[in-house]
Design a protein around this motif. Structure first.
Motif, PDB file in Angstrom:
ATOM      1  N   ALA A  55     -52.355   2.351 -54.905  1.00 23.23           N
ATOM      2  CA  ALA A  55     -52.572   1.851 -56.262  1.00 23.23           C
ATOM      3  C   ALA A  55     -53.838   0.996 -56.328  1.00 23.23           C
ATOM      4  CB  ALA A  55     -51.359   1.047 -56.724  1.00 23.23           C
ATOM      5  N   ASP A  56     -54.050   0.158 -55.328  1.00 26.64           N
ATOM      6  CA  ASP A  56     -55.257  -0.676 -55.290  1.00 26.64           C
ATOM      7  C   ASP A  56     -56.509   0.188 -55.203  1.00 26.64           C
ATOM      8  OD1 ASP A  56     -53.723  -2.961 -55.404  1.00 26.64           O
ATOM      9  OD2 ASP A  56     -53.770  -3.326 -53.239  1.00 26.64           O
ATOM     10  N   ALA A  57     -56.468   1.203 -54.332  1.00 28.72           N
ATOM     11  CA  ALA A  57     -57.642   2.067 -54.158  1.00 28.72           C
ATOM     12  C   ALA A  57     -57.972   2.818 -55.432  1.00 28.72           C
ATOM     13  CB  ALA A  57     -57.393   3.054 -53.012  1.00 28.72           C
ATOM     14  N   ALA A  58     -56.945   3.131 -56.214  1.00 32.77           N
ATOM     15  CA  ALA A  58     -57.157   3.848 -57.479  1.00 32.77           C
ATOM     16  C   ALA A  58     -57.548   2.912 -58.616  1.00 32.77           C
ATOM     17  CB  ALA A  58     -55.892   4.621 -57.850  1.00 32.77           C
ATOM     18  N   GLY A  59     -57.531   1.615 -58.364  1.00 34.79           N
ATOM     19  CA  GLY A  59     -57.868   0.659 -59.409  1.00 34.79           C
ATOM     20  C   GLY A  59     -56.786   0.502 -60.451  1.00 34.79           C
ATOM     21  N   ALA A  60     -55.535   0.745 -60.075  1.00 33.68           N
ATOM     22  CA  ALA A  60     -54.417   0.695 -61.016  1.00 33.68           C
ATOM     23  C   ALA A  60     -53.580  -0.550 -60.756  1.00 33.68           C
ATOM     24  CB  ALA A  60     -53.556   1.948 -60.885  1.00 33.68           C
ATOM     25  N   GLN A  61     -53.529  -1.449 -61.729  1.00 34.07           N
ATOM     26  CA  GLN A  61     -52.707  -2.638 -61.575  1.00 34.07           C
ATOM     27  C   GLN A  61     -51.228  -2.287 -61.596  1.00 34.07           C
ATOM     28  OE1 GLN A  61     -53.492  -5.680 -60.733  1.00 34.07           O
ATOM     29  NE2 GLN A  61     -51.346  -6.333 -60.828  1.00 34.07           N
ATOM     30  N   ARG A  62     -50.843  -1.317 -62.446  1.00 29.68           N
ATOM     31  CA  ARG A  62     -49.460  -0.865 -62.517  1.00 29.68           C
ATOM     32  C   ARG A  62     -49.441   0.653 -62.499  1.00 29.68           C
ATOM     33  NH1 ARG A  62     -46.351  -2.685 -67.309  1.00 29.68           N
ATOM     34  NH2 ARG A  62     -44.551  -2.963 -65.959  1.00 29.68           N
ATOM     35  N   VAL A  63     -48.446   1.222 -61.832  1.00 27.56           N
ATOM     36  CA  VAL A  63     -48.323   2.673 -61.733  1.00 27.56           C
ATOM     37  C   VAL A  63     -46.889   3.073 -62.051  1.00 27.56           C
ATOM     38  CG1 VAL A  63     -50.170   2.928 -60.026  1.00 27.56           C
ATOM     39  CG2 VAL A  63     -47.813   2.558 -59.247  1.00 27.56           C
ATOM     40  N   HIS A  64     -46.737   4.313 -62.458  1.00 26.81           N
ATOM     41  CA  HIS A  64     -45.419   4.924 -62.626  1.00 26.81           C
ATOM     42  C   HIS A  64     -45.088   5.631 -61.312  1.00 26.81           C
ATOM     43  CE1 HIS A  64     -45.593   4.236 -67.000  1.00 26.81           C
ATOM     44  NE2 HIS A  64     -46.878   4.517 -66.872  1.00 26.81           N
ATOM     45  N   VAL A  65     -43.983   5.265 -60.691  1.00 29.22           N
ATOM     46  CA  VAL A  65     -43.641   5.781 -59.367  1.00 29.22           C
ATOM     47  C   VAL A  65     -42.553   6.844 -59.498  1.00 29.22           C
ATOM     48  CG1 VAL A  65     -42.762   5.197 -57.075  1.00 29.22           C
ATOM     49  CG2 VAL A  65     -44.273   3.597 -58.276  1.00 29.22           C
ATOM     50  N   VAL A  66     -42.787   7.977 -58.841  1.00 35.13           N
ATOM     51  CA  VAL A  66     -41.832   9.088 -58.812  1.00 35.13           C
ATOM     52  C   VAL A  66     -41.595   9.454 -57.353  1.00 35.13           C
ATOM     53  CG1 VAL A  66     -41.357  11.457 -59.542  1.00 35.13           C
ATOM     54  CG2 VAL A  66     -42.732   9.951 -61.007  1.00 35.13           C
ATOM     55  N   GLY A  67     -40.341   9.586 -56.949  1.00 35.15           N
ATOM     56  CA  GLY A  67     -40.060   9.932 -55.562  1.00 35.15           C
ATOM     57  C   GLY A  67     -38.897  10.893 -55.432  1.00 35.15           C
ATOM     58  N   HIS A  68     -38.973  11.729 -54.401  1.00 34.90           N
ATOM     59  CA  HIS A  68     -37.904  12.687 -54.108  1.00 34.90           C
ATOM     60  C   HIS A  68     -37.493  12.547 -52.653  1.00 34.90           C
ATOM     61  CE1 HIS A  68     -36.546  16.829 -52.752  1.00 34.90           C
ATOM     62  NE2 HIS A  68     -35.637  16.489 -53.645  1.00 34.90           N
ATOM     63  N   ASP A  69     -36.160  12.615 -52.383  1.00 34.60           N
ATOM     64  CA  ASP A  69     -35.652  12.585 -51.017  1.00 34.60           C
ATOM     65  C   ASP A  69     -36.084  11.269 -50.363  1.00 34.60           C
ATOM     66  OD1 ASP A  69     -34.309  14.416 -48.848  1.00 34.60           O
ATOM     67  OD2 ASP A  69     -36.169  13.770 -47.907  1.00 34.60           O
ATOM     68  N   TRP A  70     -36.714  11.301 -49.174  1.00 35.71           N
ATOM     69  CA  TRP A  70     -37.204  10.055 -48.571  1.00 35.71           C
ATOM     70  C   TRP A  70     -38.207   9.366 -49.485  1.00 35.71           C
ATOM     71  CZ3 TRP A  70     -35.497   6.695 -45.392  1.00 35.71           C
ATOM     72  CH2 TRP A  70     -34.702   7.053 -44.298  1.00 35.71           C
ATOM     73  N   GLY A  71     -38.985  10.134 -50.223  1.00 37.82           N
ATOM     74  CA  GLY A  71     -39.885   9.523 -51.197  1.00 37.82           C
ATOM     75  C   GLY A  71     -39.129   8.794 -52.289  1.00 37.82           C
ATOM     76  N   GLY A  72     -37.923   9.267 -52.608  1.00 36.72           N
ATOM     77  CA  GLY A  72     -37.075   8.565 -53.565  1.00 36.72           C
ATOM     78  C   GLY A  72     -36.563   7.251 -53.007  1.00 36.72           C
ATOM     79  N   ALA A  73     -36.127   7.268 -51.733  1.00 36.40           N
ATOM     80  CA  ALA A  73     -35.705   6.023 -51.092  1.00 36.40           C
ATOM     81  C   ALA A  73     -36.852   5.015 -51.082  1.00 36.40           C
ATOM     82  CB  ALA A  73     -35.234   6.315 -49.668  1.00 36.40           C
ATOM     83  N   LEU A  74     -38.049   5.502 -50.776  1.00 40.01           N
ATOM     84  CA  LEU A  74     -39.237   4.645 -50.791  1.00 40.01           C
ATOM     85  C   LEU A  74     -39.502   4.108 -52.195  1.00 40.01           C
ATOM     86  CD1 LEU A  74     -41.831   3.447 -49.622  1.00 40.01           C
ATOM     87  CD2 LEU A  74     -42.871   5.731 -49.797  1.00 40.01           C
ATOM     88  N   ALA A  75     -39.344   4.950 -53.202  1.00 45.06           N
ATOM     89  CA  ALA A  75     -39.610   4.532 -54.577  1.00 45.06           C
ATOM     90  C   ALA A  75     -38.696   3.384 -54.997  1.00 45.06           C
ATOM     91  CB  ALA A  75     -39.439   5.721 -55.520  1.00 45.06           C
ATOM     92  N   TRP A  76     -37.405   3.456 -54.640  1.00 42.97           N
ATOM     93  CA  TRP A  76     -36.488   2.361 -54.968  1.00 42.97           C
ATOM     94  C   TRP A  76     -36.982   1.036 -54.379  1.00 42.97           C
ATOM     95  CZ3 TRP A  76     -33.142   2.862 -58.687  1.00 42.97           C
ATOM     96  CH2 TRP A  76     -32.423   4.045 -58.908  1.00 42.97           C
ATOM     97  N   VAL A  77     -37.453   1.089 -53.130  1.00 42.16           N
ATOM     98  CA  VAL A  77     -37.858  -0.152 -52.461  1.00 42.16           C
ATOM     99  C   VAL A  77     -39.182  -0.668 -53.020  1.00 42.16           C
ATOM    100  CG1 VAL A  77     -38.296  -1.255 -50.235  1.00 42.16           C
ATOM    101  CG2 VAL A  77     -36.613   0.572 -50.398  1.00 42.16           C
ATOM    102  N   VAL A  78     -40.111   0.227 -53.352  1.00 42.38           N
ATOM    103  CA  VAL A  78     -41.359  -0.199 -53.982  1.00 42.38           C
ATOM    104  C   VAL A  78     -41.058  -0.956 -55.270  1.00 42.38           C
ATOM    105  CG1 VAL A  78     -43.467   0.592 -55.122  1.00 42.38           C
ATOM    106  CG2 VAL A  78     -42.771   1.627 -52.964  1.00 42.38           C
ATOM    107  N   ALA A  79     -40.149  -0.413 -56.080  1.00 41.99           N
ATOM    108  CA  ALA A  79     -39.793  -1.075 -57.341  1.00 41.99           C
ATOM    109  C   ALA A  79     -39.104  -2.403 -57.099  1.00 41.99           C
ATOM    110  CB  ALA A  79     -38.906  -0.159 -58.176  1.00 41.99           C
ATOM    111  N   SER A  80     -38.306  -2.482 -56.032  1.00 42.87           N
ATOM    112  CA  SER A  80     -37.604  -3.722 -55.718  1.00 42.87           C
ATOM    113  C   SER A  80     -38.554  -4.809 -55.239  1.00 42.87           C
ATOM    114  CB  SER A  80     -36.543  -3.445 -54.640  1.00 42.87           C
ATOM    115  OG  SER A  80     -35.963  -4.645 -54.177  1.00 42.87           O
ATOM    116  N   ARG A  81     -39.479  -4.424 -54.345  1.00 40.51           N
ATOM    117  CA  ARG A  81     -40.373  -5.412 -53.746  1.00 40.51           C
ATOM    118  C   ARG A  81     -41.547  -5.771 -54.641  1.00 40.51           C
ATOM    119  NH1 ARG A  81     -39.615  -5.385 -48.050  1.00 40.51           N
ATOM    120  NH2 ARG A  81     -37.378  -5.039 -47.709  1.00 40.51           N
ATOM    121  N   HIS A  82     -41.982  -4.840 -55.474  1.00 39.41           N
ATOM    122  CA  HIS A  82     -43.181  -5.057 -56.288  1.00 39.41           C
ATOM    123  C   HIS A  82     -42.954  -4.626 -57.738  1.00 39.41           C
ATOM    124  CE1 HIS A  82     -45.662  -5.990 -52.770  1.00 39.41           C
ATOM    125  NE2 HIS A  82     -45.018  -5.014 -52.149  1.00 39.41           N
TER     126      HIS A  82
END
Length: 306
Positions: free
Chosen positions: A88-115
């Motif tokens: 997100a930083d490299a793309a210059g995006a302060q906020r992003v919409h996160v989509v995840g599937h399978d392990w990417g879904g597990a990661l998405a939950w934690v990204v939303a929780s931590r940040h």
């Protein structure tokens, strides 16, 4: 962008948007699962671009040839969370919409929780909320459905098998043969299968499960981890998409996700119907590949309504 870097690792990336129109205001990050790669989103991305989004689809840690650290500890979920924030930083995006599937879904939950301040909205495919997953292990049938994960966490044997048999395994799980061959080819490359399975080896709950199965006693999770799981994504507008024929992730955990999310919304004084939406599709596990239009529709509705 075709790559981004973090902590000495280089990640491959697809960066898609409509260059003919004005720069898109919203950025969506697509996180794939196992044993997929960023190509899992190839049929979803055009719908999102047509909807006016800039779409970033990286090959995650262990999948990009330049991001395969050998130590399983390097695949702790906090490292992958930091990878997403670095993107997100490299793309210059302060906020992003996160989509995840399978392990990417597990990661998405934690990204939303931590940040949560960096996540404008969340769309998770297949993978239930972590607290719902834990509940279903104790009260539903999820322990039986997830038994295969203990095998995947073993040190050597799974990588040796999947290096040669990924295609057959994926076809039997319901993935179309051409896509199974595509993912299987990558798993056959040196180090790829082992690196991808490090996601399972690095997972604390799986290590606990493995130790219990091997008779080594119970290890304890860090203090406060249960509370953090309960609060994950408590105030981030979320859509959860689940396939009713998913053999790995069952209805108990799927329906419990709604209970967890709606309770979190109520505690925060928010309208549960605005915070959480559940989409059930009559299909198996491979949602991005088999139902790309429905997946894109769920993402766009969440983005536009966040």
């Amino acid at each position: 962008m075709r790559y981004f870097d973090r902590d000495g690792l280089t990640f491959d990336l697809d960066d898609s948007h409509d260059g003919e129109s004005s720069p898109p205001r919203d950025v969506v990050v697509l996180l794939h699962g196992w044993p997929q790669d960023r190509r899992a989103w190839r049929s979803v991305t055009p719908h999102l671009v047509e909807g006016g989004l800039r779409v970033l689809a990286p090959d995650l840690r262990g999948y990009s040839p330049g991001a395969r650290p050998p130590d399983p500890a390097a695949y702790e979920i906090t490292e992958s969370v930091a990878d997403v924030i670095a993107l997100a930083d490299a793309a210059g995006a302060q906020r992003v919409h996160v989509v995840g599937h399978d392990w990417g879904g597990a990661l998405a939950w934690v990204v939303a929780s931590r940040h949560p301040e960096r996540v404008a909205s969340l769309t998770v495919l297949s993978t239930p909320h972590p607290a719902a997953m834990a509940w279903a292990f104790k009260n539903g049938d999820q322990a039986r459905r997830s038994a295969y994960m203990v095998f995947f966490a073993l040190p050597v044997l799974p990588a040796a098998i999947f290096k040669r048999a990924t295609r057959r395994f994926l076809v039997r799980s319901g993935l179309p043969s051409d896509l199974a061959a595509m993912y299987g080819q990558r798993m056959g490359r040196p180090g790829a299968a082992r690196a991808s399975l490090n996601w399972y080896r690095a997972s604390l709950p799986l290590r606990q499960m493995l130790q219990e199965r091997l008779g080594r006693g119970r290890s304890q999770a860090p203090n406060g981890s249960a509370e953090r799981a309960k609060d994950a994504s408590g105030i981030v507008p979320t859509t959860y998409v689940w396939g009713s024929k998913d053999a790995a992730l069952g209805r108990d955990a799927a329906e419990r996700t709604g209970v967890v999310m709606r309770r979190a919304a109520e505690r925060a004084g928010l309208d549960p119907d605005a915070v959480y939406r559940f989409v059930e599709l009559e299909v198996g596990h491979w949602l991005p590949e088999k139902r790309p239009a429905e997946v894109a529709d769920a993402v766009l509705k969440r983005v536009r309504g966040h």
